[in-house]
Design a protein around this motif. Structure first.
Motif, PDB file in Angstrom:
ATOM      1  N   ARG A 157       0.832  -1.208   0.000  1.00 22.13           N
ATOM      2  CA  ARG A 157       0.000   0.000   0.000  1.00 22.13           C
ATOM      3  C   ARG A 157       0.868   1.260   0.000  1.00 22.13           C
ATOM      4  N   ALA A 158       1.962   1.239   0.761  1.00 16.66           N
ATOM      5  CA  ALA A 158       2.854   2.401   0.821  1.00 16.66           C
ATOM      6  C   ALA A 158       3.507   2.662  -0.535  1.00 16.66           C
ATOM      7  N   ARG A 159       4.003   1.614  -1.167  1.00 18.36           N
ATOM      8  CA  ARG A 159       4.646   1.783  -2.480  1.00 18.36           C
ATOM      9  C   ARG A 159       3.650   2.265  -3.530  1.00 18.36           C
ATOM     10  N   SER A 160       2.439   1.733  -3.484  1.00 18.43           N
ATOM     11  CA  SER A 160       1.407   2.164  -4.436  1.00 18.43           C
ATOM     12  C   SER A 160       1.084   3.640  -4.245  1.00 18.43           C
ATOM     13  N   ALA A 161       0.945   4.061  -2.999  1.00 18.71           N
ATOM     14  CA  ALA A 161       0.645   5.469  -2.710  1.00 18.71           C
ATOM     15  C   ALA A 161       1.783   6.369  -3.175  1.00 18.71           C
ATOM     16  N   LEU A 162       3.026   5.943  -2.961  1.00 17.28           N
ATOM     17  CA  LEU A 162       4.173   6.746  -3.398  1.00 17.28           C
ATOM     18  C   LEU A 162       4.217   6.873  -4.913  1.00 17.28           C
ATOM     19  N   ARG A 163       3.944   5.770  -5.614  1.00 18.42           N
ATOM     20  CA  ARG A 163       3.936   5.825  -7.083  1.00 18.42           C
ATOM     21  C   ARG A 163       2.940   6.865  -7.580  1.00 18.42           C
ATOM     22  N   LYS A 164       1.744   6.880  -6.971  1.00 18.61           N
ATOM     23  CA  LYS A 164       0.719   7.852  -7.382  1.00 18.61           C
ATOM     24  C   LYS A 164       1.168   9.280  -7.095  1.00 18.61           C
ATOM     25  N   LYS A 165       1.705   9.516  -5.909  1.00 19.72           N
ATOM     26  CA  LYS A 165       2.097  10.857  -5.520  1.00 19.72           C
ATOM     27  C   LYS A 165       3.302  11.360  -6.316  1.00 19.72           C
ATOM     28  N   LEU A 166       4.176  10.455  -6.718  1.00 18.16           N
ATOM     29  CA  LEU A 166       5.398  10.844  -7.421  1.00 18.16           C
ATOM     30  C   LEU A 166       5.301  10.686  -8.932  1.00 18.16           C
TER      31      LEU A 166
END
Length: 194
Positions: free
Chosen positions: A179-188
């Protein structure tokens, strides 16, 4: 002997405790690095690392060696970072309230200084923007995801070590990390598309 969470009795495995000075020498840099990754600020990281070793020193005589010293220190670091992070958020909210009341004339600005480097100002600015965006994206993650991401992707701990530090299952660690990696991909995404 001790009981695990399921109530079954397990033999206690004791690990030999090194002298505390050796613990500080061996793990200070790792704790400092973790503190920086969790807090996103060098001064806060230094303060937090010192606080970790003060807490560890005060509790070292009670440390029974049921976990590795490394894991025990990381758990202390994560717990203290959570507390400090919450405190800083409250302070920031209070500061914004005060700033809104100030007149623009009263605000002081520091002069901007270019760093002496071979990289172009544009490249420096892009690198700074990316670093700030990454740290901001990490800071905005829910606490359990942020800690898991830092411990796995930045500190390189195993899923088992992270589970012990966070007191959860390996499956929970993997789920939080996904979930953390997915959220970072979206934000970045805007930075990744450049």
């Amino acid at each position: 002997m001790r009981r695990n969470r399921k109530g079954t009795i397990q033999p206690t495995v004791s690990i030999t405790k090194p002298p505390f000075e050796e613990v500080v020498e061996r793990y200070y840099d790792k704790v400092l690095n973790l503190a920086f990754r969790l807090m996103g600020d060098r001064e806060e990281a230094h303060d937090l690392a010192q606080e970790v070793f003060i807490h560890a020193f005060q509790a070292y005589d009670r440390f029974r060696g049921e976990a590795e010293v490394f894991t025990w220190l990381y758990r202390i670091t994560v717990n203290l970072a959570k507390n400090r992070y919450k405190q800083l958020q409250r302070e920031r909210e209070h500061r914004w309230e005060i700033l809104e009341e100030m007149d623009e004339e009263e605000e002081e600005t520091e002069p901007f200084e270019w760093e002496d480097t071979k990289l172009s100002p544009e490249t420096l600015l892009e690198q700074k923007e990316l670093a700030e965006a990454i740290q901001k994206a990490i800071d905005e993650l829910p606490e359990d995801q942020r800690v898991t991401l830092v411990l796995r992707d930045i500190e390189g701990l195993s899923y088992q070590e992270i589970a012990r530090i966070q007191g959860c299952s390996v499956e929970a660690v993997k789920s939080r990390l996904f979930r953390a990696r997915s959220a970072l991909r979206k934000k970045l995404k805007p930075f990744l598309e450049r």
